[in-house]
Design a protein around this motif. Sequence first.
Motif, PDB file in Angstrom:
ATOM      1  N   SER A   1       0.823  -1.038   0.047  1.00 52.47           N
ATOM      2  CA  SER A   1      -0.143  -0.090   0.070  1.00 52.47           C
ATOM      3  C   SER A   1       1.013   1.173  -0.079  1.00 52.47           C
ATOM      4  N   LEU A   2       2.008   1.062   0.373  1.00 56.01           N
ATOM      5  CA  LEU A   2       3.003   2.178   0.750  1.00 56.01           C
ATOM      6  C   LEU A   2       3.673   2.458  -0.899  1.00 56.01           C
ATOM      7  N   GLY A   3       3.803   1.550  -1.608  1.00 54.22           N
ATOM      8  CA  GLY A   3       4.345   1.459  -2.982  1.00 54.22           C
ATOM      9  C   GLY A   3       5.883   1.241  -2.766  1.00 54.22           C
ATOM     10  N   LEU A   4       6.402   0.562  -1.697  1.00 50.40           N
ATOM     11  CA  LEU A   4       7.723   0.530  -1.271  1.00 50.40           C
ATOM     12  C   LEU A   4       8.482  -0.996  -1.581  1.00 50.40           C
TER      13      LEU A   4
ATOM     14  N   TYR B   1      12.295   1.816   1.886  1.00 47.88           N
ATOM     15  CA  TYR B   1      12.232   0.540   1.670  1.00 47.88           C
ATOM     16  C   TYR B   1      11.744  -0.121   3.044  1.00 47.88           C
ATOM     17  N   VAL B   2      11.329  -1.394   2.853  1.00 51.74           N
ATOM     18  CA  VAL B   2      10.590  -2.091   3.845  1.00 51.74           C
ATOM     19  C   VAL B   2      11.456  -3.617   4.070  1.00 51.74           C
ATOM     20  N   LEU B   3      11.978  -4.071   5.329  1.00 60.87           N
ATOM     21  CA  LEU B   3      12.720  -5.248   5.310  1.00 60.87           C
ATOM     22  C   LEU B   3      11.950  -6.104   6.670  1.00 60.87           C
ATOM     23  N   THR B   4      11.822  -7.445   6.235  1.00 58.26           N
ATOM     24  CA  THR B   4      11.411  -8.110   7.535  1.00 58.26           C
ATOM     25  C   THR B   4      12.933  -8.962   7.983  1.00 58.26           C
TER      26      THR B   4
END
Length: 318
Positions: A108-111, A148-151
Amino acid sequence: MTVLAVAEHRRGELRDVSFELVTAGRELADEHGTDLAVAIIGGDVDGFAEELDREGVDAIYTVAEGEEFNHGVYTQAIEQLHAELAPRALLLPNSVNGLDYGPAVAGSLGLPLVTDVIGLKGDEPVEITREQYGGKVETTYDVDSEQYVLTIRPAEWPVAEEPGDASIEAFEADIDASALGSTVNGFEEVAGGDVDITEADVLVSVGRGIEEEENIPLIEALADALGATLSSSRPIVDNGWLPQNRQVGQSGKVVTPDVYIAIGISGAVQHVAGMKGADTIVAINTDPNAPIYDIADYGIVDDLFEVVPALIEDFGGA
Ligand code: FAD
């Protein structure tokens, strides 16, 4: 700018991965030259915030919404906090919960999203390491997006221990209840679900060397004699001899006990991925060339059916 890590709790307690996220988050914040913020959503947020105030954390945001995890609440709250803070990186646990809301938030954030991260360094681009092909190779990705997003894989970074002096602020999320999609009505334990092998200090783990289901009680007796928790390799679970929540490894749980005793376990990469973080590893295996001996601190190259009864006797078991 900041790096924003989202802590995780369950049944009223912060999970270890929350404190590992602090360590990983600090590392990344230092690479980017930014602050580190930690968000905690739901439950006893004030108590959690005090616990999360560890060295390296600059700010803690509490979102007092609900008691337990809810996909819709987490996605809405994190999206709003993200809009407020505009963090360079969003760090989430690579847990059942993190993998539930992480892709939704990133989408949804487009990242860009990279999951199951085991290493990170650099600024522009940031280099992210993760495993591929069942843990046989490590791959490095350059993430050159501004945000960006990381798990983060549990047990890859040490738990942040030292107390800190972070600011603590309540964040008022505007949760649209009509858009939640689901509500949590309660929890029901499945059989054996009360055992959490990730929290055990000592694990006695059984593998295919045990030969038959009828022999599992022998290993249970050793676990009892040592005051340890029983875990296993995957074939034991695949055979239905122990429940899935006992499985250690890539497709099971990642564990970090003080002592891990691998009995009749060869040490395949997929198993080792789940237990290499143990402080002390003991292996009992007839094959002196078994890969488990590559990482074991102590080894007994012998038949488990001889060794285990002797150990039970030594440790005062039945
Ligand atoms: P084996 O490899 O068969 O080893 C048994 C060992 O017992 C041998 O080393 C043998 O020498 C020893 N032995 C035999 N008899 C005795 C005796 N009497 N006394 C002492 N030692 C004895 N595996 C996991 O464990 N966890 C996972 O999460 C996992 N995920 C996977 C995900 C994928 C995508 C894939 C492809 C595989 C995965 N596996 C996982 C399976 C993994 O590859 C191995 O097959 C598995 O770990 C082997 O289990 P084991 O060591 O118990 O059995």
